[in-house]
Motif scaffolding. Structure first.
Motif, PDB file in Angstrom:
ATOM      1  N   ILE A   8       0.862  -1.176   0.000  1.00 28.83           N
ATOM      2  CA  ILE A   8       0.000   0.000   0.000  1.00 28.83           C
ATOM      3  C   ILE A   8       0.895   1.222   0.000  1.00 28.83           C
ATOM      4  CG2 ILE A   8      -1.829   1.221   1.216  1.00 28.83           C
ATOM      5  CD1 ILE A   8      -2.507  -1.439   2.575  1.00 28.83           C
ATOM      6  N   HIS A   9       0.901   1.939  -1.131  1.00 31.75           N
ATOM      7  CA  HIS A   9       1.718   3.139  -1.264  1.00 31.75           C
ATOM      8  C   HIS A   9       3.168   2.869  -0.852  1.00 31.75           C
ATOM      9  CE1 HIS A   9      -1.833   5.479  -2.174  1.00 31.75           C
ATOM     10  NE2 HIS A   9      -2.418   5.012  -1.086  1.00 31.75           N
ATOM     11  N   CYS A  36      -7.838   3.712   1.101  1.00 33.19           N
ATOM     12  CA  CYS A  36      -7.999   2.782  -0.011  1.00 33.19           C
ATOM     13  C   CYS A  36      -8.784   1.568   0.474  1.00 33.19           C
ATOM     14  CB  CYS A  36      -6.650   2.343  -0.593  1.00 33.19           C
ATOM     15  SG  CYS A  36      -5.624   1.415   0.561  1.00 33.19           S
ATOM     16  N   ARG A  37      -9.154   0.725  -0.455  1.00 34.30           N
ATOM     17  CA  ARG A  37      -9.975  -0.434  -0.114  1.00 34.30           C
ATOM     18  C   ARG A  37      -9.264  -1.378   0.841  1.00 34.30           C
ATOM     19  NH1 ARG A  37     -15.289  -1.688   0.131  1.00 34.30           N
ATOM     20  NH2 ARG A  37     -15.458  -3.950   0.403  1.00 34.30           N
ATOM     21  N   ARG A  38      -7.983  -1.573   0.633  1.00 32.68           N
ATOM     22  CA  ARG A  38      -7.247  -2.525   1.479  1.00 32.68           C
ATOM     23  C   ARG A  38      -7.173  -2.026   2.916  1.00 32.68           C
ATOM     24  NH1 ARG A  38      -6.764  -7.115   3.403  1.00 32.68           N
ATOM     25  NH2 ARG A  38      -4.690  -7.775   4.052  1.00 32.68           N
ATOM     26  N   TYR A  40      -9.293  -0.045   4.285  1.00 33.56           N
ATOM     27  CA  TYR A  40     -10.674  -0.169   4.773  1.00 33.56           C
ATOM     28  C   TYR A  40     -10.892  -1.571   5.351  1.00 33.56           C
ATOM     29  CZ  TYR A  40     -15.818  -0.483   4.465  1.00 33.56           C
ATOM     30  OH  TYR A  40     -17.147  -0.678   4.735  1.00 33.56           O
TER      31      TYR A  40
END
Length: 581
Positions: A8-9, A36-38, A40
């Motif tokens: 993630i990023h 982001c969805r992950r 979340y």
């Protein structure tokens, strides 16, 4: 590509999985979940505690879907105004649908906190049967609908209970068997609280047994019980830090040999009078919290006691403390963080002319208690300069609540526009703000000042403020963080209220009592939107003290809800859409 999907990023999922359990602030976690969805999904999997500010804003199934591994839930029912008998008793707030889902789906639920809800004995039986093996904390806070039979199920089955909290709940008492079960079945108890309930069939032998068996017992708040009957309890409660309740019904000299636990530092003694005060003197210097709301002390008694409490951080009392007591508090208790001064119904009966709090006392507190974080006070008089002094000195203040008593005295320094502006602009940490004045106490300009200088305030109560709709509209152009707004006794129209709601972009909850209603209620339609429930409680007559009948103005209750419109409307509540149809 697979490695990129697991990052993630630029940071591995593992990093966030390790970090998220250490982030507990709900606002921080909410922000993280929006990245982001992950994130979340990770936030949903690691969330352990959830607070739902109104039980009709979500459903139990939605909670389960969003946070499947919750271990702690705080759920609020009736609006806060219910504490002042302003909401009809049948409004709602039933715990049953939540208990049924919690018992089936949340196998690891360790803490349940119901506040202002209707909890039935059957609900407590289900909780005890399905969650009793893991339940550690049960708080029934200002709740109703249950009896000691329900408590018996809890105390018999929940053997790992650490906290049992019933303060200010309306409990139907059948016997004292629940406390006996708690005494013989539990060794883990840390907090026991049935303060301000009607539970009187309580055996002091059971309290003594709890003290013997529960070595980690640190807080006990009880109802009416002769203090001398608790000698054994105090002897065994060696870890006790907080005690409230009891009463004095013997000759004062009989209490001379009473010994309190060595760690006791938070104290509330009901019906303590001048003659019993010497009991507190030997350990007054170690007191950090003192509850005198139900003590029988006058202004002089307050002065004598407070000057012996240099380490006091929390004080709750009535305005019989007077300005002189406030000055002693400011000189002697420099560590004060929380100060609550309620309106006393009996200060006139005591004949104490000093028993009023005004700008004199507040100015002393502002200059002497610089660490103050919370103040709630009923005042008989107030000036702009006193409020300016608070704004100048109380830089740690996060919660300010003030009510100007509606007596016959003429307040010479109204309106308080400039004082309120100085208070708000000086106290940058304010998150909660309540101001209840009288007509003429704050102009439209002052109401606009509140909006302009309330950058971080999330909850607000406004009582008898402003002059016209323009004041409310000026107010609503500010307050970027305001989530809950309560308004009482103001002159605003339905149109202005609807427009204000649209401008307050963070608002999630609105309660209004007393407003200029239209004949049809159609003017409120301007604030309708998806997921926004609007309820109307029509004017009604209620019986108050001494059998007098009085008229309660109409209420508006509006709130965001993922659950959609309520289905259990009582006769006293009307959904707006049924009016418009």
């Amino acid at each position: 590509m697979e490695d990129r999907n697991q990052r993630i990023h630029g940071m591995s999922d593992v990093v966030f999985e390790c970090v998220l359990p250490y982030i507990h602030d709900s606002r921080d976690r909410q922000s993280i979940s929006l990245v982001c969805r992950r994130l979340y999904e990770l936030e949903a999997q690691t969330r352990k505690h959830v607070t739902i500010a109104l039980c009709y804003t979500s459903t139990p199934k939605q909670l389960l879907h969003r946070f499947p591994f919750v271990e702690s839930l705080k759920l609020k029912g009736k609006p806060r105004a219910a504490m002042y008998n302003l909401i009809p008793d049948d409004w709602g707030g039933f715990a049953t649908p939540w208990v049924e889902e919690l018992s089936k789906s949340f196998s690891c639920l360790k803490a349940v906190h119901f506040r202002r809800m209707i909890v039935k004995d059957e609900d407590l039986e289900i909780l005890a049967r399905e969650c009793g093996h893991v339940l550690q904390i049960l708080k029934l806070d200002k709740c109703s609908g249950f009896s000691t039979d329900g408590l018996l199920h809890i105390c018999r089955s929940c053997r790992n209970l650490k906290v049992l909290f019933l303060e200010e709940s309306h409990v139907i008492e059948k016997d004292g068997g629940w406390l006996h079960e708690l005494a013989i079945k539990n060794t883990q108890l840390e907090t026991l609280n049935f303060y301000m309930t009607d539970l009187s069939q309580v055996s002091f032998n059971d309290l003594e047994l709890i003290a013997k068996r529960c070595k980690s017992l640190v807080s006990v708040k009880i109802g009416d019980c002769e203090i001398l009957d608790l000698v054994g309890f105090f002897r065994f409660a060696v870890s006790l830090e907080e005690f409230s309740g009891g009463y004095f019904n013997k000759q004062s000299e009989q209490y001379a040999s009473l010994a309190y636990p060595p760690r006791l530092c938070r104290l509330g003694l009901n019906y303590m009078g001048t003659n019993e005060m010497p009991i507190v003197y030997p350990f007054a210097s170690r007191l950090r919290k003192l509850d005198l709301l139900y003590a029988l002390l006058d202004t002089e008694d307050h002065c004598l006691l407070l000057q012996k409490c240099p380490n006091l951080e929390v004080l709750e009392t009535r305005n019989v403390i007077g300005d002189r007591g406030m000055e002693v508090l400011a000189r002697s208790c420099k560590k004060m963080k929380r100060l609550r001064i309620e309106r006393g119904a009996d200060e006139q009966d005591m004949g104490d002319e000093e028993g009023v709090v005004s700008q004199r006392g507040l100015t002393a507190i502002a200059q002497g208690c610089l660490d103050l974080e919370y103040i709630a006070v009923y005042v008989s008089d107030i000036t702009n300069s006193a409020l300016e002094s608070m704004g100048m000195n109380l830089k740690n203040l996060s919660d300010f609540r003030m009510v100007l008593l509606d007596k016959e005295e003429v307040i010479t320094d109204l309106p308080l526009d400039n004082g309120i502006r100085s208070l708000l602009s000086g106290c940058k940490k304010l998150r909660r703000f309540a101001l209840y004045l009288r007509p003429g106490g704050l102009t439209d300009v002052g109401l606009t000042y509140i909006g302009q200088h309330s950058q971080n305030i999330r909850w607000m109560l406004l009582g008898y403020l402003g002059e016209s709709d323009s004041g409310l509209l000026g107010f609503s152009r500010g307050c970027p963080s305001l989530q809950k707004l309560e308004v009482r006794g103001c002159c605003f129209s339905e149109t202005a209220l609807a427009m204000a709601v649209l401008q307050l972009r963070s608002l999630r909850y609105l309660w209004v009592q007393g407003y200029r209603g239209s004949k049809t209620g159609f003017d409120l339609l301007a604030m309708t939107r998806p997921f926004w429930n609007i309820e109307i409680i029509p004017p009604r007559k209620v019986i108050c003290g001494e059998g007098r009948e009085m008229e309660h103005p109409a209420h508006i209750l509006a709130y965001y809800s993922l659950a959609g419109p309520r289905t259990d409307f009582p006769p006293s509540v009307i959904p707006l859409d049924s009016i418009t149809q």
